[in-house]
Write a protein that holds these residues in place. Structure first.
Motif, PDB file in Angstrom:
ATOM      1  N   ASP A 159     -21.210 -12.065  26.888  1.00 39.62           N
ATOM      2  CA  ASP A 159     -21.943 -11.409  25.897  1.00 39.62           C
ATOM      3  C   ASP A 159     -23.311 -12.403  25.872  1.00 39.62           C
ATOM      4  N   HIS A 165     -15.797 -15.728  25.781  1.00 43.48           N
ATOM      5  CA  HIS A 165     -15.856 -16.107  24.285  1.00 43.48           C
ATOM      6  C   HIS A 165     -14.803 -15.305  23.651  1.00 43.48           C
ATOM      7  N   HIS A 190     -12.827  -9.404  24.335  1.00 46.25           N
ATOM      8  CA  HIS A 190     -13.059 -10.146  25.401  1.00 46.25           C
ATOM      9  C   HIS A 190     -11.447 -10.716  25.400  1.00 46.25           C
ATOM     10  N   HIS A 246     -24.266 -16.574  21.999  1.00 46.96           N
ATOM     11  CA  HIS A 246     -23.803 -15.317  21.239  1.00 46.96           C
ATOM     12  C   HIS A 246     -22.982 -15.761  20.188  1.00 46.96           C
ATOM     13  N   HIS A 283     -14.544 -13.147  21.104  1.00 44.40           N
ATOM     14  CA  HIS A 283     -14.287 -11.929  20.211  1.00 44.40           C
ATOM     15  C   HIS A 283     -13.227 -11.095  20.989  1.00 44.40           C
TER      16      HIS A 283
HETATM   17 ZN    ZN Z   1     -18.911 -10.609  21.877  1.00 41.92          ZN
END
Ligand code: ZN
Length: 457
Positions: free
Chosen positions: A182, A61, A66, A161, A63
């Motif tokens: 996540d 994902h 990551h 998430h 974020h």
């Molecule tokens: Zn995350």
């Protein structure tokens, strides 16, 4: 098959796993370390592989913990394809250049005020370098198998998430390994629940809340209970929140509170240069979340949006009551840091933390009751009230993680527990061993594991 835990071991940030199989090398996630200085310094050290020799990167994902190392990896010579879901690709188009801009601003600020030990202070990467790596992205639909390197196939499974967030199942000739990424919650107000991927030989599971159960309270009521007293004393409420995801969940709750006349009448500001883009993405990826078009419209119009730096600065002079939502979520950088400078010193104000606060971040220090916090080389006394929202997390808690694992169609040979502070990871490891009776390990940072060769013994 060989698996190296490059990041997110003993910590929640810096997610990155190196998978080597049949002469190919792929990375699962490519995140930035955040928080403690010794962790942040790892962003500057050379990775334990040659960036040019990586055949593909696969992202769970968008974020930054990551995805945020990608521009640096590309600048170091990685020139192949970055595979992600369509949603993650679009979010990264917004988030990575912003991350580059922040690195540049921080370096410029440090140079102007001379508080960095490095002369001159350099950014980890620039906005331009971040823009450049975007052309390497390839968006893939959920549940579609794609060959990312010779005989290595990857499939994305919704993780609930964040928009685009996925668990990644990697299939090779030797067998399969699933990375949860996540994991969201079954009853998130915005996202649909996480799905279960197909069978796997090995599992790498996150453990952000591996030692915690989220309290069974209504997230809207919890938010209201924090806001009301602060409004009554005419305070300014600063909510550090990740610009995409957390912020929209909060806006939805605020819009719902307002719709049922529960919220005192006060202006709400969403202070983010990325806000408009993020809002449009919720409309575009409507099948990934639960909110209908009408509520989506209400969510998107719940706040006044400030995009320019001038409008952002103007927020710091006006009086309360008002709510300012601004990134970053752990107050490590971004515009929220300037709002903290302006408002953390007045006891009428409220700093309301909305997500997980990694150790070593300003958010974690505030939560621990720090009497002063350091911003841009200067100390600011903390007189404002500090609170944390517990019920609206975007991460599954320990029970929810175990329930998700229990739905897997088979028993893995072993589970690696990562993406957690040591106490959280070990608590989840124990529960996996005792309740599911699966072999579970908490891998050391940079440890290397030979899979399928009789592992675990
Ligand atoms: Zn995350």
């Amino acid at each position: 098959m060989r698996l190296t835990f490059v990041g997110a071991s003993g910590t929640v940030t810096g997610s990155q796993y190196l998978l080597e199989c049949g002469g190919s090398r792929i990375l699962i996630d490519c995140g930035l370390f955040q928080g403690y200085k010794q962790l942040r310094l790892r962003n500057w050290s050379r990775p334990p592989y040659e960036p040019r020799a990586i055949d593909a990167v696969v992202l769970t994902h968008a974020h930054i913990d990551h995805s945020g190392f990608l521009p640096r990896l590309a600048a170091q010579g990685f020139s192949r394809t970055i595979y992600s879901t369509q949603g993650t690709r679009e979010l990264c188009r917004v988030l990575l250049p912003d991350s580059g801009r922040l690195h540049e601003e921080d370096a410029a600020f440090a140079n102007r005020h001379g508080f960095s030990k490095h002369k001159p202070a350099l950014p980890l990467y620039t906005e331009q370098q971040a823009e450049a790596c975007l052309s390497q992205f390839r968006g893939v639909d959920f549940r579609q198998s794609v060959e990312v390197a010779k005989n290595i196939y990857v499939e994305f499974c919704p993780a609930g998430h964040l928009l685009g967030a996925a668990s990644v199942r990697v299939s090779t000739r030797e067998g399969t390994i699933t990375f949860t990424g996540d994991l969201g919650r079954p009853n998130d107000p915005v996202m649909k629940p996480p799905d279960t991927p197909g069978p796997c030989d090995y599992l790498v599971v996150e453990s952000t809340y591996g030692d915690r159960i989220h309290p069974p309270i209504d997230p809207e009521q919890e938010l209201l209970d924090w806001l009301k007293p602060a409004c009554e004393r005419k305070g300014v409420i600063v909510i550090p929140a990740f610009a995409v995801g957390r912020t929209q969940t909060l806006l939805l709750m605020l819009a719902r509170l307002r719709a049922r006349n529960a919220l005192p009448d006060l202006p709400i500001f969403m202070d983010s240069p990325m806000a408009i883009d993020a809002t449009q993405l919720y409309r575009k990826f409507a099948d990934e979340h639960r909110i209908d078009a009408e509520e989506c419209r209400r969510m998107c119009s719940a706040a006044q949006i400030t995009t320019t730096p001038e409008a952002s600065k103007a927020l710091d002079s006006g009086a309360g009551p008002k709510i300012i939502l601004s990134a970053s979520g752990m107050a490590t950088g971004g515009r929220v840091v300037h709002h903290l400078k302006a408002f953390v010193g007045d006891k009428r104000n409220l700093i309301l933390l909305a997500g997980f606060q990694a150790g070593g971040t300003r958010g974690a220090a505030l939560l621990a009751g720090a009497e002063k916090i350091r911003i841009h080389g200067e100390e600011f006394p903390v007189r404002a009230q500090v609170g944390q929202l517990q019920a609206s997390s975007s991460h599954a808690d320990a029970n929810e993680l175990l329930a998700w694992m229990g739905k897997l169609p088979n028993t893995p040979k072993a589970v690696f527990v990562t993406h957690g502070e040591p106490a959280a990871s070990d608590a989840l490891r124990l529960r996996i061993e005792h309740e599911l009776r699966w072999p579970a390990f908490v891998p050391e940072s940079r440890s290397v594991h030979q899979l399928f060769d009789g592992f675990p013994p």
